[in-house]
Design an enzyme around this catalytic site. Structure first.
Site, short mmCIF file in Angstrom:
data_model
loop_
_atom_site.label_atom_id
_atom_site.label_comp_id
_atom_site.label_asym_id
_atom_site.label_seq_id
_atom_site.Cartn_x
_atom_site.Cartn_y
_atom_site.Cartn_z
N HIS A 84 11.80 28.19 22.60
CA HIS A 84 11.27 26.83 22.60
C HIS A 84 12.38 25.78 22.41
O HIS A 84 12.16 24.62 22.69
CB HIS A 84 10.10 26.65 21.63
N ASP A 221 10.38 34.68 20.86
CA ASP A 221 10.85 33.29 21.00
C ASP A 221 12.38 33.19 20.95
O ASP A 221 12.94 32.67 19.99
CB ASP A 221 10.22 32.45 19.88
N SER A 624 14.48 26.05 13.56
CA SER A 624 14.20 26.93 14.68
C SER A 624 15.49 27.38 15.31
O SER A 624 16.39 26.58 15.56
CB SER A 624 13.38 26.20 15.73
#
Ligand code: ARG
Ligand code: ASP
Length: 689
Positions: A84, A221, A624
């Site tokens: 992402h 991810d 992240s």
């Protein structure tokens, strides 16, 4: 009686100290925590985490773009981050013919890696406490304005001196603890960063927005990039002559497995937290702001989804936009619920009561009362501002009109702005959002705050629907070819266009009616918070405070651990490929895995393949892509999310329920080899076991 008294004292001390595993610590000051880290299982030293004298783990961590983290995994500049985080770049390289979002992308050698204009990665060279230097020349007779400009001048001098020392350097002075402390951060910024690999979204975004912020989770991810440098290993703009960057340090990868209880730490760039705010602010967030914004985003998401499900081209166009709208929408739901469940407003009130009593005899007397007064004043203005950004500012055509006008005013061409806009624009979505958002604005903003322009248009057209029809049929901005022909001389036409006119009317309303008051009150609030923050540190002398996150490098540590989200449920901390197969469903977009993965699984032997895991590391947005490391500093995972029941950790951390979610690095390796067929990449990695 004496016993009871000491019990009470003990209880107070315990409740004031940090909750286990809470905290995002500055690496340069990690020696203050190293004892605790080692007691919990960490095997290395503070110098191994952060050093300015030798290569340390910090040299293998980067700020990826301007909102994620990444980590180096080879001496050839190879970097892992989240899918992402790379999403926007993967999307830019995608088209209906080459749908890298859908199918994944794998460079089979360096010549196939794809450059990404505008993408940077920043390595922290060093950080330094510069509080004295930043405040040098300050005396207590100065007012806030004078203090601010002094800080600006001193900071500029410090950053200029710092960046003059090398190539590609960037530096910022950041205020910590609401301006009670200042740190200089000096980065080396690399600008040639190429896409090496990304799994198909059916792996990289498996579970989509259905599973986002949730456990059990099975999202692969990750995406892979490579940093390039010039021949001297220094930062340079993209050039085909650049060579892979040789980092000072990269992470070794551990494949030996993890289990509940193992020590873990996360090294990355958390973006923003508000751990020390007042009960009034928490109450505004949980009772007003979050619920209103959630409702508005639900409307937008429904509209986008309706069109995306009908057409693959629209799905590609809106996938990135839709994901970012959905992301905060879901997070706010967890945050609101978590704050209420933890009764944070009550506990903050109780704390404030004790603080006020303590402050009676010292210089903090009155600071909370002042914040209460300022808060009551700013609330309606801030609400109108937030409402405006979540409604009128989301109408895409108005944004285009404003961007084109800015380009023309600055004598720049409009081509890039226009091409980027129309590549991902679907007018029926924008029209429907226009109607929904203007109606919501009109129904929720107090009459006294409403712009005159809005009232005029509504009486002119009789309904938002009719206003929309008129605007979309008369605005030149719906016509890409026409917009592309616009030149400086056409600025007049642009300024009279109904889309620009509407943008401008609302923006002026914001600039004139809201902004001055918000700015004035905010600067008073900032000063009061500076006092209140220092007051909290003086009030709780024995507690070690960590500064709120501000995208600077931090270390969070804890251990691998499951949790109980509700009565009678316990979530185990490790998910496996078996769970992906259980969720697999060709009829549901979010759960439709690639046939290749089904085939591999069917051959047997991969049931226990680990996919994701939970831990108690205190993280937030910006973390992240952060490396998740074991007690020896080896890479075991890539952080990418938190559980939604714990997203109030940005405001209040609950060790029982706040968990970060990481991708097991062994699932990354599995994908590179078996899904991407890019096993050659494993040869440049170093395995710890
Ligand atoms: N919740 C994660 C974060 O805040 C992941 C977001 C991307 N994934 C998604 N399904 N929208 O960044
Ligand atoms: N998903 C977040 C990010 O992109 C991480 C989090 O909020 O926990 O940084």
């Amino acid at each position: 009686m004496k016993k009871l008294f000491s019990l009470i004292v003990l209880l107070i001390v315990v409740s004031q100290s940090l909750k286990a595993d809470e905290g995002m610590w500055l690496p340069a000051l990690i020696s203050q925590r190293i004892g605790d880290m080692q007691a919990k299982g960490f095997k290395l030293t503070a110098e191994d985490i952060y050093s300015i004298n030798k290569a340390s783990l910090k040299d293998a961590v980067v700020l990826f773009g301007s909102g994620c983290t990444g980590e180096l995994v080879s001496d050839q500049g190879l970097l892992f981050t989240n899918h992402h985080c790379g999403y926007g770049y993967i999307q830019r390289h995608s088209s209906v013919e080459h749908d890298y979002l859908r199918d994944g992308f794998w460079a089979m050698n360096s010549s196939e890696e794809l450059p990404n204009n505008g993408l940077t990665v920043s390595f922290l060279e060093y950080m330094e406490d510069v509080t004295d230097k930043v405040l040098s020349g300050y005396n207590s007779s100065m007012n806030e304005k004078q203090r601010d400009s002094l800080i600006k001048v001193n900071s500029n001098r410090l950053t200029k001196q710092a960046i003059a020392k090398g190539k590609g350097l960037n530096a910022n002075v950041e205020a910590l603890f609401y301006g009670n402390q200042y740190f200089l951060f000096v980065f080396k910024v690399f600008r040639d960063v190429r896409l090496v690999g990304a799994p198909p979204s059916s792996i990289g975004k498996f579970g989509g927005d259905t599973d986002n912020w949730m456990w059990p989770r099975h999202t692969g991810d990750f995406s892979i990039f490579r940093i390039y440098a010039d021949k001297n290993n220094e930062p340079a703009a993209y050039s085909k002559d650049n060579v892979p960057y040789k980092p000072k340090k990269f992470f070794k990868i551990s494949r030996s497995g993890i289990k509940e209880g193992d020590f873990t730490f996360v090294y990355g760039c958390p973006g923003s937290t508000k751990e020390y705010v007042t009960s009034d602010e928490v109450s505004y967030i949980a009772n007003i702001s979050d619920p209103k914004k959630i409702a508005l985003r639900s409307q937008r998401l429904d509209i986008q989804k309706k069109y995306m499900s009908k057409d693959q081209a629209v799905r590609i166009q809106y996938s990135s936009k839709n994901a970012s709208v959905a992301n905060a929408w879901k997070k706010w739901q967890g945050e609101e619920k978590g704050i209420k469940k933890m009764k944070t407003i009550d506990s903050k009130k109780e704390y404030e009561k004790r603080f006020k009593e303590w402050a009676l005899g010292n210089r903090y007397n009155g600071v909370l009362e002042k914040l209460e007064k300022l808060y009551a004043e700013i609330k309606p203005y801030f609400f109108a501002y937030e409402y405006y950004t979540e409604t009128i500012r989301t109408i895409e055509l108005l944004q285009l009109a404003s961007n084109v006008a800015t380009s023309l005013k600055n004598k720049r061409g409009v081509e890039t702005v226009v091409e980027n806009f129309f590549k991902d624009y679907y007018q029926p979505i924008d029209e429907e959002i226009f109607v929904a958002m203007v109606n919501s604005f009109n129904n929720n903003i107090d009459e006294e705050f409403k712009p005159q322009f809005l009232k005029d248009k509504l009486s002119e057209y009789g309904s938002v629907e009719k206003w929309k029809d008129n605007l979309f049929s008369n605005s030149l901005f719906i016509n890409k070819e026409k917009v592309l022909t616009l030149k400086e001389k056409d600025l007049d036409v642009v300024l009279k266009d109904p889309a620009y006119e509407m943008f401008e009317a609302f923006q002026s309303w914001y600039n004139e009616t809201l902004r001055p008051t918000i700015n004035r009150l905010n600067s008073e609030i900032r000063v009061a918070y500076r006092d209140y923050m220092q007051g909290q540190m003086d009030f709780e002398k024995n507690k070690q405070f960590y500064p709120d996150a501000n995208l600077t490098l931090r270390v969070a540590y804890g251990n691998i651990k499951g949790y109980s989200p509700a009565d009678a449920i316990y979530y185990k901390p490790i998910s496996t490929l078996k769970g992906i197969i259980e969720k697999d469903n060709p009829d549901i977009f979010d759960y439709n895995i690639p046939q290749k993965l089904r085939d591999i699984y069917a051959k047997g032997g991969y049931e226990e393949q680990p996919v994701c895991f939970l831990a108690t590391n205190h993280t937030t947005g910006g973390n992240s892509g952060s490396p998740v490391l074991d007690a020896n500093g080896n890479l075991i995972g890539i952080n990418f999310d938190r559980v939604w029941e714990g997203t109030m950790s940005d405001i209040v951390y609950d060790p029982e329920i706040c968990r970060n979610i990481s991708l097991d690095v062994r699932y990354v390796l599995f994908n590179i080899e078996h899904i991407g067929g890019a096993g050659y990449l494993l040869k440049e990695m170093v395995f710890a076991d």
